[in-house]
Design a protein around this motif. Structure first.
Motif, short mmCIF file in Angstrom:
data_model
loop_
_atom_site.label_atom_id
_atom_site.label_comp_id
_atom_site.label_asym_id
_atom_site.label_seq_id
_atom_site.Cartn_x
_atom_site.Cartn_y
_atom_site.Cartn_z
N TYR A 91 0.81 -1.21 0.00
CA TYR A 91 0.00 0.00 0.00
C TYR A 91 0.86 1.27 0.00
CZ TYR A 91 -3.84 -3.20 0.58
OH TYR A 91 -4.75 -4.20 0.37
N GLY A 92 2.10 1.17 0.47
CA GLY A 92 3.02 2.29 0.32
C GLY A 92 3.32 2.52 -1.15
N THR A 93 3.53 1.44 -1.89
CA THR A 93 3.78 1.57 -3.34
C THR A 93 2.54 2.10 -4.05
OG1 THR A 93 5.40 -0.22 -3.31
CG2 THR A 93 4.36 0.27 -5.42
N TRP A 94 1.38 1.63 -3.64
CA TRP A 94 0.12 2.12 -4.23
C TRP A 94 0.03 3.64 -4.09
CZ3 TRP A 94 -4.59 -1.02 -5.30
CH2 TRP A 94 -5.70 -0.24 -5.65
N LEU A 95 0.22 4.15 -2.88
CA LEU A 95 0.12 5.58 -2.63
C LEU A 95 1.23 6.35 -3.35
CD1 LEU A 95 -0.82 5.42 1.15
CD2 LEU A 95 -2.29 6.30 -0.68
N PHE A 96 2.43 5.79 -3.36
CA PHE A 96 3.55 6.42 -4.05
C PHE A 96 3.23 6.58 -5.54
CE2 PHE A 96 7.80 5.92 -6.14
CZ PHE A 96 8.36 7.10 -5.69
N LEU B 55 -4.63 -7.60 3.89
CA LEU B 55 -5.88 -7.30 4.60
C LEU B 55 -5.61 -6.38 5.79
CD1 LEU B 55 -7.42 -10.89 4.73
CD2 LEU B 55 -7.87 -9.09 3.04
N LEU B 56 -6.60 -5.54 6.08
CA LEU B 56 -6.55 -4.70 7.29
C LEU B 56 -6.75 -5.55 8.54
CD1 LEU B 56 -8.66 -1.50 6.51
CD2 LEU B 56 -6.21 -1.64 6.82
N ILE B 57 -7.64 -6.50 8.44
CA ILE B 57 -7.95 -7.38 9.56
C ILE B 57 -8.14 -8.79 9.00
CG2 ILE B 57 -10.43 -6.83 9.39
CD1 ILE B 57 -10.56 -7.18 12.46
#
Length: 315
Positions: free
Chosen positions: A254-259, A301-303
């Motif tokens: 998700y860091g790559t997604w946002l980047f 997953l978040l949870i």
């Protein structure tokens, strides 16, 4: 819309191009056949993008306006790269469970950047100037109030920190900001919240998912505490280890997604980012980090189902 950027050419590739492609394929093969594939791929992405980020952020000529929307946009590019680099460093450490705290910066910067660019150019320029001053002077004021207490608690005299009294200047800057907000019809004569910015820029889903994901890592959150507690009916261990193999993938994916989304947001502004995004290597690493897990049904997953394992308390 999240998609890999790339371009094809009918021209015959040069020897240099062929060697570069062969080198890229060898590197990808090494990553795919090694351990911790997503982390190693993200590390490669950080290294690949660094020179392009430098092109955007180093040797930038200042216009008469000084700190302006262009500088803010370039700053956000640097912050995004720094955050992804910090994530890759954190997931390779004992603190890997906290790597996703850096997603908070990236999420807010993405929403703020899109909101800022949606404003009238003159309003955006004025907002940047005034709000930057308010935030800087507020930091001085807060520091001047806390540090004397800190020095007193540590049993020593307060040194001269070198700042003038900012009370009046801060009050004037706050009034200027309030006046600007009033002119734009913003609620309570204040800048919009990040949530409101997300609503105004069609980024509510980004806010709901990524802001929640990152905020859970920085707030005092009972779910985050509860997922550290595992054991039997009689004894438990409290540790971050139960999810230590899951936290890194969540952070890097998700860091790559946002980047990628942040770079896409400024692609039309900065030629080096256009060049980066159209390159084969960028598309390959992006596909490995994002599209490969998605096609395998393995986006983090978040949870997780096993977390819903608490016993119902007795009445």
């Amino acid at each position: 819309m999240l998609e890999a950027h790339g371009s094809a050419s009918d021209e015959k590739p040069s020897n240099d191009t062929t060697e570069a492609e062969a080198g890229l394929l060898a590197e990808v093969d090494e990553v795919l056949h090694g351990e911790r594939t997503l982390w190693r791929a993200t590390e490669r992405l950080v290294g690949l993008t660094a020179p392009y980020v430098d092109e955007v952020c180093l040797g930038v000529p200042l216009t008469e306006g000084g700190f302006n929307v262009d500088i803010v946009s370039r700053t956000i590019v640097r912050r995004a790269h720094d955050a992804l680099a910090a994530i890759t460093a954190a997931v390779d450490s004992p603190a890997r469970a906290n790597a996703r705290v850096h997603l908070r910066t990236m999420t807010e910067d993405l929403i703020f950047l899109q909101w800022l660019r949606s404003l009238d150019e003159g309003v955006a320029a004025k907002f940047v100037q005034i709000n930057a001053l308010v935030e800087a002077l507020t930091a001085v004021d807060t520091q001047e109030k806390f540090l004397p207490i800190a020095y007193q608690r540590l049993g020593t005299d307060v040194p001269n920190l070198g700042f003038p009294d900012v009370t009046d200047t801060l009050e004037r800057a706050k009034n200027d900001l309030k006046e600007l907000c009033r002119g734009q019809g913003w609620w309570r004569n204040r800048p919009p919240t990040i949530r409101k910015m997300a609503e105004e820029t069609d980024l509510v889903q980004v806010y709901d998912f990524f802001y929640s994901l990152s905020s859970k890592a920085v707030h005092s959150n009972l779910h985050e505490m509860g997922r550290m507690v595992w054991g039997t009916e009689h004894t438990v261990d409290i540790s971050s280890k139960p999810f230590e193999d899951l936290h890194p993938n969540l952070a890097v994916v998700y860091g790559t997604w946002l980047f990628h989304d942040l770079l896409s947001a400024v692609m039309g502004l900065f030629e080096p980012i256009q060049r980066l995004s159209s390159g084969q290597a960028y598309g390959v690493w992006l596909a490995l980090i994002l599209f490969r897990p998605a096609h395998n049904g393995r986006l983090p997953l978040l949870i997780h189902p096993e977390e819903l394992r608490w016993r119902r308390g007795s009445a």
